[in-house]
Design a protein around this motif. Structure first.
Motif, mmCIF file in Angstrom:
data_model
loop_
_atom_site.group_PDB
_atom_site.id
_atom_site.type_symbol
_atom_site.label_atom_id
_atom_site.label_comp_id
_atom_site.label_asym_id
_atom_site.label_seq_id
_atom_site.Cartn_x
_atom_site.Cartn_y
_atom_site.Cartn_z
ATOM 1 N N VAL A 165 0.938 -1.211 0.213
ATOM 2 C CA VAL A 165 0.061 0.078 -0.114
ATOM 3 C C VAL A 165 1.001 1.280 0.037
ATOM 4 N N GLN A 166 0.560 2.209 -1.087
ATOM 5 C CA GLN A 166 1.339 3.409 -0.873
ATOM 6 C C GLN A 166 0.714 4.479 0.078
ATOM 7 N N GLY A 167 1.656 5.073 0.781
ATOM 8 C CA GLY A 167 1.160 6.327 1.627
ATOM 9 C C GLY A 167 1.973 6.314 2.766
ATOM 10 N N THR A 168 1.486 6.816 3.764
ATOM 11 C CA THR A 168 1.835 6.981 5.239
ATOM 12 C C THR A 168 0.904 6.953 6.263
ATOM 13 N N GLY A 169 1.386 6.614 7.457
ATOM 14 C CA GLY A 169 0.381 6.217 8.471
ATOM 15 C C GLY A 169 0.258 5.018 9.137
ATOM 16 N N GLU A 170 -0.173 4.806 10.019
ATOM 17 C CA GLU A 170 0.012 3.469 10.545
ATOM 18 C C GLU A 170 -0.706 2.363 10.218
ATOM 19 N N ALA A 171 -1.804 2.660 9.779
ATOM 20 C CA ALA A 171 -2.810 1.584 8.680
ATOM 21 C C ALA A 171 -2.060 1.121 7.458
#
Length: 175
Positions: A156-162
């Protein structure tokens, strides 16, 4: 002495008087005999009814059972296989033990935090942890190859804990 003989004869007469006599000419009393009809003859042993049970390809069934269960997720900065994924790893182990020619690639991944080198090492440790679980279940080491992609192939691309939680994983792939 005659007195002794007389006492002995009297004693013998008394003993014989107490005994009853049995006639040998009479037939002995017969015990009652129960008569039963003859038991039915059992079926011949060599006739076996045809089985209606279909044979099952256990390897194919195990492959179907784990077809969509091929990812083990890890906690941040950890390479310990969580208890919730041990059943999944054991299911793959059963399949590998059933299909001796099947081989797996265990692809270790990390999230994008940390250096490239650190994440490659962490991904390798994660893949080796899954390989170790398979080995403990009896799978020969030659059937599972641990490799690492570090943070180079995120799920999954992106940031954040999920997002990061989805990228900390080992993908179990058939070779």
């Amino acid at each position: 002495m005659t007195m002794h003989r007389f006492a002995l004869a009297a004693l013998a007469a008394a003993a014989l008087a107490g005994c009853s006599t049995t006639k040998l000419d009479e037939p002995a009393a017969k015990a009652p005999v129960e008569t039963r009809p003859a038991a039915p003859t059992p079926a011949p042993v060599n006739t076996v009814p045809e089985s209606k049970v279909q044979s099952v390809d256990l390897g194919a069934e195990l492959t179907k059972a784990v077809a969509d269960k091929r990812v083990v997720y890890f906690d941040f900065d950890s390479f310990v296989v969580k208890d919730e994924y041990r059943g999944l790893v054991d299911a793959h182990a059963k399949r590998l033990l059933q299909i001796k020619t099947q081989k797996l690639s265990l692809e270790g991944h990390a999230d994008d935090r940390g250096s490239r080198e650190y994440n490659l090492a962490l991904g390798q440790k994660r893949a080796e942890a899954v390989a170790q679980q398979l080995t403990l279940a009896g799978v020969p080491a030659a059937q599972a190859e641990p490799v690492s992609f570090g943070k180079e192939r995120p799920a999954v691309q992106g940031t954040g804990e999920a997002v990061w939680a989805k990228n900390r994983r080992v993908e179990i792939k058939d070779k």
